[in-house]
Design a protein around this motif. Structure first.
Motif, PDB file in Angstrom:
ATOM      1  N   UNK A  63       0.827  -1.207   0.000  1.00  0.00           N
ATOM      2  CA  UNK A  63       0.000   0.000   0.000  1.00  0.00           C
ATOM      3  C   UNK A  63       0.860   1.254   0.000  1.00  0.00           C
ATOM      4  N   UNK A  64       1.887   1.250   0.855  1.00  0.00           N
ATOM      5  CA  UNK A  64       2.763   2.417   0.974  1.00  0.00           C
ATOM      6  C   UNK A  64       3.492   2.688  -0.339  1.00  0.00           C
ATOM      7  N   UNK A  65       4.097   1.657  -0.915  1.00  0.00           N
ATOM      8  CA  UNK A  65       4.855   1.824  -2.159  1.00  0.00           C
ATOM      9  C   UNK A  65       3.933   2.205  -3.313  1.00  0.00           C
ATOM     10  N   UNK A  66       2.727   1.616  -3.337  1.00  0.00           N
ATOM     11  CA  UNK A  66       1.761   1.965  -4.382  1.00  0.00           C
ATOM     12  C   UNK A  66       1.412   3.449  -4.325  1.00  0.00           C
ATOM     13  N   UNK A  67       1.143   3.953  -3.130  1.00  0.00           N
ATOM     14  CA  UNK A  67       0.831   5.367  -2.965  1.00  0.00           C
ATOM     15  C   UNK A  67       2.034   6.237  -3.336  1.00  0.00           C
ATOM     16  N   UNK A  68       3.217   5.819  -2.911  1.00  0.00           N
ATOM     17  CA  UNK A  68       4.435   6.573  -3.211  1.00  0.00           C
ATOM     18  C   UNK A  68       4.694   6.616  -4.713  1.00  0.00           C
ATOM     19  N   UNK A  69       4.549   5.470  -5.359  1.00  0.00           N
ATOM     20  CA  UNK A  69       4.787   5.397  -6.806  1.00  0.00           C
ATOM     21  C   UNK A  69       3.780   6.261  -7.569  1.00  0.00           C
ATOM     22  N   UNK A 135       4.174  -3.809  14.474  1.00  0.00           N
ATOM     23  CA  UNK A 135       5.606  -3.518  14.427  1.00  0.00           C
ATOM     24  C   UNK A 135       6.248  -4.052  13.155  1.00  0.00           C
ATOM     25  N   UNK A 136       5.892  -5.269  12.765  1.00  0.00           N
ATOM     26  CA  UNK A 136       6.477  -5.823  11.545  1.00  0.00           C
ATOM     27  C   UNK A 136       6.015  -5.053  10.306  1.00  0.00           C
ATOM     28  N   UNK A 137       4.767  -4.593  10.326  1.00  0.00           N
ATOM     29  CA  UNK A 137       4.272  -3.793   9.208  1.00  0.00           C
ATOM     30  C   UNK A 137       4.995  -2.457   9.149  1.00  0.00           C
ATOM     31  N   UNK A 138       5.209  -1.837  10.310  1.00  0.00           N
ATOM     32  CA  UNK A 138       5.951  -0.582  10.361  1.00  0.00           C
ATOM     33  C   UNK A 138       7.379  -0.781   9.847  1.00  0.00           C
ATOM     34  N   UNK A 139       7.995  -1.892  10.238  1.00  0.00           N
ATOM     35  CA  UNK A 139       9.345  -2.206   9.765  1.00  0.00           C
ATOM     36  C   UNK A 139       9.359  -2.404   8.250  1.00  0.00           C
ATOM     37  N   UNK A 140       8.387  -3.148   7.728  1.00  0.00           N
ATOM     38  CA  UNK A 140       8.333  -3.413   6.290  1.00  0.00           C
ATOM     39  C   UNK A 140       8.155  -2.116   5.496  1.00  0.00           C
ATOM     40  N   UNK A 141       7.293  -1.222   5.985  1.00  0.00           N
ATOM     41  CA  UNK A 141       7.092   0.059   5.317  1.00  0.00           C
ATOM     42  C   UNK A 141       8.362   0.901   5.372  1.00  0.00           C
ATOM     43  N   UNK A 142       8.984   0.951   6.551  1.00  0.00           N
ATOM     44  CA  UNK A 142      10.196   1.742   6.717  1.00  0.00           C
ATOM     45  C   UNK A 142      11.323   1.227   5.836  1.00  0.00           C
ATOM     46  N   UNK A 143      11.445  -0.100   5.735  1.00  0.00           N
ATOM     47  CA  UNK A 143      12.496  -0.688   4.901  1.00  0.00           C
ATOM     48  C   UNK A 143      12.212  -0.484   3.417  1.00  0.00           C
ATOM     49  N   UNK A 144      10.925  -0.495   3.047  1.00  0.00           N
ATOM     50  CA  UNK A 144      10.582  -0.339   1.634  1.00  0.00           C
ATOM     51  C   UNK A 144      10.901   1.054   1.110  1.00  0.00           C
ATOM     52  N   UNK A 145      10.910   2.067   1.989  1.00  0.00           N
ATOM     53  CA  UNK A 145      11.160   3.440   1.541  1.00  0.00           C
ATOM     54  C   UNK A 145      12.572   3.622   0.986  1.00  0.00           C
ATOM     55  N   UNK A 146      13.646   3.358   1.753  1.00  0.00           N
ATOM     56  CA  UNK A 146      14.987   3.526   1.174  1.00  0.00           C
ATOM     57  C   UNK A 146      15.250   2.571   0.014  1.00  0.00           C
ATOM     58  N   UNK A 147      14.693   1.359   0.067  1.00  0.00           N
ATOM     59  CA  UNK A 147      14.879   0.418  -1.045  1.00  0.00           C
ATOM     60  C   UNK A 147      14.249   0.971  -2.317  1.00  0.00           C
ATOM     61  N   UNK A 148      13.046   1.525  -2.198  1.00  0.00           N
ATOM     62  CA  UNK A 148      12.360   2.086  -3.364  1.00  0.00           C
ATOM     63  C   UNK A 148      13.106   3.292  -3.915  1.00  0.00           C
ATOM     64  N   UNK A 149      13.588   4.164  -3.044  1.00  0.00           N
ATOM     65  CA  UNK A 149      14.306   5.359  -3.497  1.00  0.00           C
ATOM     66  C   UNK A 149      15.595   4.965  -4.223  1.00  0.00           C
ATOM     67  N   UNK A 150      16.353   4.035  -3.631  1.00  0.00           N
ATOM     68  CA  UNK A 150      17.605   3.597  -4.251  1.00  0.00           C
ATOM     69  C   UNK A 150      17.330   2.930  -5.595  1.00  0.00           C
ATOM     70  N   UNK A 151      16.295   2.108  -5.655  1.00  0.00           N
ATOM     71  CA  UNK A 151      15.937   1.464  -6.922  1.00  0.00           C
ATOM     72  C   UNK A 151      15.577   2.508  -7.968  1.00  0.00           C
TER      73      UNK A 151
END
Length: 217
Positions: A63-69, A135-151
């Motif tokens: 959801x987070x990455x979809x909105x960001x994209x 907590x795991x969802x928060x971690x997954x969202x937080x990790x997806x942000x720098x990964x998405x930006x770098x990609x």
């Protein structure tokens, strides 16, 4: 300044169809998984709980990455708004977490119904399980942000080869998640929660800084 209320309304507009599709799929899976209770079949509470937690964790990140994209299709409009990068990204994370919370509510309702039909204890998630999903969802969202930006940055320079780097980051992210899970199991929810929160803050902050420095200006 753009109000939180306005940002949340916009995020709901961006995420709603993906959310409805997930809820439909999630409900079908939950009902079929709890169905054995009504007929006295085999039911593994731990397996079902872990599967749902895993499913919801990645759904929150999706959801987070979809909105960001979607917003990054017009970065000149989104990133040059009066709101800070923290508020722009924070509204996306909070909305994703809220929608995952709603899916947990549905899970709980189905669990209650399953309990009254089959009398099988443990199908209703306890607070430590709900905390861990959050907590795991928060971690997954937080990790997806720098990964998405770098990609995104690498794809502009090396094209499809950026996918290889993306998988490498996913691998290391999974390793970090595994280490945190070991800490959770060895030291308990209190220490585990603290580690989840600290690492999530570091990942989210680093992704926000990288996005603002490399894309915004």
């Amino acid at each position: 300044m753009i109000s939180w209320n306005g940002l949340f309304r916009k995020e709901w507009t961006l995420m709603r169809y993906t959310f409805f599709a997930f809820i439909l799929l999630f409900t079908v899976i939950a009902v079929s998984s709890f169905a054995p209770l009504a007929v006295g079949g085999i039911f593994d509470v731990i397996e079902i709980t872990n599967s749902f937690s895993f499913f919801q964790m990645y759904f929150g990140a999706l959801l987070f990455v979809h909105s960001l994209h979607t917003d990054m299709k017009r970065p000149d409009v989104w990133l040059h708004s009066p709101a800070s990068i923290t508020r722009l990204l924070g509204s996306k994370m909070l909305m994703a977490l809220l929608l995952v919370g709603l899916s947990n509510l549905i899970w709980s309702v189905i669990g209650v119904v399953a309990y009254f039909i089959g009398g099988f204890e443990g199908v209703i998630p306890k607070w430590p399980n709900l905390l861990k999903v959050f907590l795991t969802t928060t971690f997954a969202i937080s990790a997806s942000l720098p990964i998405w930006v770098i990609y995104r940055l690498l794809s502009l320079k090396i094209g499809w080869l950026a996918m290889i780097v993306l998988f490498i980051f996913f691998f290391f992210g999974s390793m970090v998640w595994g280490i945190i899970e070991v800490i959770w199991g060895g030291f308990g929810p209190n220490i585990g929660s603290l580690v989840y929160i600290l690492i999530s803050i570091v990942l989210f902050a680093s992704g926000a800084v990288l996005l603002e420095k490399k894309v915004r200006y």
